[in-house]
Design a protein around this motif. Structure first.
Motif, PDB file in Angstrom:
ATOM      1  N   VAL A  44       3.781   5.873  -5.354  1.00 37.36           N
ATOM      2  CA  VAL A  44       3.885   5.959  -6.820  1.00 37.36           C
ATOM      3  C   VAL A  44       2.761   6.806  -7.389  1.00 37.36           C
ATOM      4  O   VAL A  44       2.984   7.696  -8.221  1.00 37.36           O
ATOM      5  CB  VAL A  44       3.878   4.548  -7.449  1.00 37.36           C
ATOM      6  N   THR A  45       1.533   6.576  -6.924  1.00 41.70           N
ATOM      7  CA  THR A  45       0.406   7.344  -7.480  1.00 41.70           C
ATOM      8  C   THR A  45       0.530   8.818  -7.136  1.00 41.70           C
ATOM      9  O   THR A  45       0.279   9.679  -7.984  1.00 41.70           O
ATOM     10  CB  THR A  45      -0.949   6.816  -6.970  1.00 41.70           C
ATOM     11  N   SER A  46       0.935   9.133  -5.884  1.00 41.64           N
ATOM     12  CA  SER A  46       1.076  10.550  -5.531  1.00 41.64           C
ATOM     13  C   SER A  46       2.133  11.205  -6.397  1.00 41.64           C
ATOM     14  O   SER A  46       1.950  12.332  -6.884  1.00 41.64           O
ATOM     15  CB  SER A  46       1.468  10.731  -4.060  1.00 41.64           C
ATOM     16  N   ASP A  73       0.823  -1.205   0.000  1.00 41.94           N
ATOM     17  CA  ASP A  73       0.000   0.000   0.000  1.00 41.94           C
ATOM     18  C   ASP A  73       0.858   1.256   0.000  1.00 41.94           C
ATOM     19  O   ASP A  73       0.539   2.247  -0.649  1.00 41.94           O
ATOM     20  CB  ASP A  73      -0.916   0.011   1.238  1.00 41.94           C
ATOM     21  N   PHE A 128       2.358   1.710  -3.410  1.00 39.17           N
ATOM     22  CA  PHE A 128       1.292   2.125  -4.327  1.00 39.17           C
ATOM     23  C   PHE A 128       0.939   3.593  -4.120  1.00 39.17           C
ATOM     24  O   PHE A 128       0.879   4.380  -5.070  1.00 39.17           O
ATOM     25  CB  PHE A 128       0.054   1.251  -4.091  1.00 39.17           C
ATOM     26  N   SER A 129       0.759   3.969  -2.861  1.00 36.60           N
ATOM     27  CA  SER A 129       0.354   5.343  -2.568  1.00 36.60           C
ATOM     28  C   SER A 129       1.461   6.318  -2.943  1.00 36.60           C
ATOM     29  O   SER A 129       1.209   7.413  -3.464  1.00 36.60           O
ATOM     30  CB  SER A 129      -0.051   5.428  -1.089  1.00 36.60           C
ATOM     31  N   ALA A 177       3.155  10.312  -9.411  1.00 33.59           N
ATOM     32  CA  ALA A 177       2.667  10.452 -10.786  1.00 33.59           C
ATOM     33  C   ALA A 177       1.692  11.607 -10.887  1.00 33.59           C
ATOM     34  O   ALA A 177       1.727  12.399 -11.835  1.00 33.59           O
ATOM     35  CB  ALA A 177       2.016   9.153 -11.239  1.00 33.59           C
ATOM     36  N   ALA A 178       0.816  11.703  -9.877  1.00 37.73           N
ATOM     37  CA  ALA A 178      -0.188  12.765  -9.914  1.00 37.73           C
ATOM     38  C   ALA A 178       0.461  14.135  -9.813  1.00 37.73           C
ATOM     39  O   ALA A 178       0.029  15.090 -10.465  1.00 37.73           O
ATOM     40  CB  ALA A 178      -1.198  12.575  -8.787  1.00 37.73           C
ATOM     41  N   SER A 179       1.520  14.238  -9.000  1.00 33.94           N
ATOM     42  CA  SER A 179       2.128  15.565  -8.844  1.00 33.94           C
ATOM     43  C   SER A 179       2.929  15.971 -10.072  1.00 33.94           C
ATOM     44  O   SER A 179       3.107  17.146 -10.326  1.00 33.94           O
ATOM     45  CB  SER A 179       3.001  15.645  -7.600  1.00 33.94           C
TER      46      SER A 179
END
Lengths: 326, 261
Positions: free
Chosen positions: A31-33, A25, A28-29, A35-37
């Motif tokens: 990597v996504t943060s 988790d 995952f969290s 990518a989003a930034s």
């Protein structure tokens, strides 16, 4: 205050925030943060870059940069882009006028008329149109469409020149390279956007509304006009605005089919001169002095903000278009 | 506009329906006399909703649907060669399971929507609106807010608005496909009262899952059943009291007494 704290024993509030606990988790969290930034950071950096590069020109030219009509970077040093801004708006408006009926009809056929397989094929084809590189469309526009559009322009001028927008100063100059032709090219580029938004809105429409209208004696045409369009109008408007944003930023395709001119062309759609901010950048960039580059960056900044405003409007309108949907 | 409508007698002859290759209804023969309420009951998937849609040609919406047999309205086949589906639907109104007022329209516009959709001339709009709302027994509730959006009404009011909207077309027959299944008991009771009042003016066919409702509102009842992998059909048809109190078929007996379904 004291009264209350007497009656209510103080309690420690629990934090209800859910934090990732397992390694999976957490990764995952993270990597996504990240990518989003990246998207956000990139837009900010590009904006900063544009501001820095545009600053000298904006300082020198002042507000007239946006509202004046002269471009002479190598002589007097004056750079004003109003004819380009106006041209972009005219072409985007033409594009929307041509594209919207096409897009709404296509979406109607896909959602309400075609069978499942046919509608899947049609959807894919329309989306393919969006994937077409704009340079390809520009060359197609120059070689294939321009002669056709020229003919249409000639007919419009011949029979409707009593309407000011269809007049030209010199018929002998021909009808090539006009906002009219650029408008059609832009229309082809934005049909997929408007179609896909409209298709989505149509497919979310409560089918019971159509059933109800049919049971009341509605015909296909009256149901479309009186029920489907009014119920979906907000969503369609949002899609159209997204198309406008795309049209305003269009560069290469327009560059091939339009003659850029700093003589402002207010409304003569068939005249072989017009403007488009993004195409100006493409046309001048190669041989520009550093002062002119700064001016072109400033032009980019202006079109960036216009598009940004329109996209904000579009998102707001689409988000509020929930009435009558499932 | 007169309060009473010429009710019509409707009957079906050997109506069968297919969706693609699959037959879902087999040779349904029913008669709906004027001024009577006919309830169609049966477990889910027995074809009763499909059947009621054949009565105003609504199944034409479904791609791949096919039909055999005939539906007669006052002796004329509504599937006849020269019969326009729009005319059929104007004579035969329909109310759906979920209230479906048009969300962009006001209460008043909803009432007039059928006339507009079918391209009819509207003479005396206010009178049509009042008469229709009165017949659906909701005039007093909404007379001061006719220009409010239809979606501002409660679910039960929305459903009665849909009934009123159908009544504005002055139909000879009113079809209702589980009109109360999305409503609370209070709203259900009011709709049932409206059905009873309307039955003196027109022919009504109602699909219902609620067997108490069938007994409360209907004069005659048809019990539909589809055995495993066979098309649905009518097992029993007769006066409501007979079907519920003294069913002839053991399957009807099992169903109305809650043994299955």
């Amino acid at each position: 205050m004291n009264e209350i704290s007497k009656t209510l024993a103080p309690q420690t509030r629990r934090k209800l925030k859910v934090k990732p606990t397992t390694t999976g988790d957490k990764v995952f969290s993270g990597v996504t943060s990240a990518a989003a930034s990246i998207a956000f950071i990139l837009v900010t950096l590009i904006l900063i870059f544009l501001f820095i590069r545009a600053a000298p020109a904006l300082q020198n030219q002042g507000i007239d940069f946006v509202f004046g009509s002269e471009w002479d970077p190598d002589g007097s040093g004056v750079m004003q882009i109003f004819p380009m801004i106006w041209g972009s708006i005219v072409i985007a408006a033409l594009g929307v006028v041509f594209a919207t009926p096409m897009a709404i009809s296509t979406a109607y056929l896909i959602v309400f008329v075609m069978g499942k397989r046919a509608s899947n094929i049609a959807t894919t084809l329309v989306d393919l149109l969006a994937a077409l590189p704009s340079v390809v469309l520009g060359l197609w526009g120059l070689w294939v469409f321009t002669p056709v559009g020229e003919g249409w322009g000639q007919i419009l001028n011949q029979y409707f020149s009593w309407i000011p927008i269809f007049q030209v100063t010199d018929v002998a100059a021909g009808f090539r390279s006009s906002p009219f032709i650029a408008g059609w090219i832009v229309a082809i580029m934005i049909v997929p956007i408007i179609t896909s938004v409209t298709r989505e809105i149509f497919s979310q429409l409560d089918r019971d509304l159509i059933g109800g209208a049919l049971a009341l004696g509605g015909s296909k045409a009256s149901i479309f006009r009186q029920i489907i369009l009014p119920t979906c109008s907000r969503g369609i408007t949002g899609g159209v605005l997204l198309g406008v944003g795309r049209a305003l930023g269009e560069t290469v395709a327009i560059f091939y089919v339009l003659d850029l001119s700093f003589e402002i062309n207010w409304s003569k759609l068939l005249e072989p001169e017009g403007g488009a901010v993004a195409s100006l950048i493409l046309a001048r960039f190669g041989e520009a002095s550093s002062e002119e580059v700064s001016g072109l960056m400033a032009a980019g900044l202006v079109i960036f903000f216009i598009t940004l405003i329109i996209n904000f409007l579009a998102n707001g309108i689409v988000a509020r278009s929930k009435a009558g949907t499932r | 506009m007169s309060q009473t409508t010429t009710a019509a007698t409707m009957h079906t002859e050997d109506v069968s329906v297919w969706f693609g290759q699959r037959q879902v209804l087999d040779k349904v023969n029913l008669t709906f006399p004027s001024h009577q309420v006919t309830a169609l009951i049966g477990p889910s998937g027995c074809g009763k909703s499909t059947f009621i849609r054949t009565l105003n040609r609504m199944h034409e919406l479904i791609p791949g649907a096919g039909l055999a047999g005939s539906v007669f309205l006052d002796g004329g086949d509504i599937y006849g060669e020269d019969v326009d589906a729009v005319d059929v639907r104007i004579n035969i109104g329909m109310v759906f399971q979920k209230p479906n007022p048009f969300p962009t329209m006001s209460i008043k516009e909803n009432i007039l929507s059928g006339l507009r959709l079918s391209g009819r001339k509207i003479n005396g709009a206010d009178e049509i609106v009042e008469t229709s709302l009165r017949r659906a027994s909701m005039w007093n509730e909404v007379k001061d807010r006719l220009n409010d959006q239809a979606l501002s009404l409660s679910g039960g009011q929305q459903q009665r608005l849909c009934i009123a909207r159908s009544l504005a077309m002055n139909p000879k027959v009113l079809l209702m496909d589980e009109p109360c299944s999305a409503l609370d008991p209070g709203s259900t009771r009011r709709i049932e009262e409206t059905i009873k009042e309307l039955s003196s003016q027109m022919t009504i066919v109602i699909v219902t899952h609620n067997m108490q409702q069938a007994q409360r509102v209907s004069h005659q009842t048809a019990f539909f059943l589809a055995d495993d992998n066979t098309p649905g059909g009518v097992v029993e048809f007769g006066p409501t009291e007979m079907v519920f109190k003294n069913p002839q078929d053991p399957r009807t007996n099992d169903y109305v007494n809650g043994h299955f379904g």
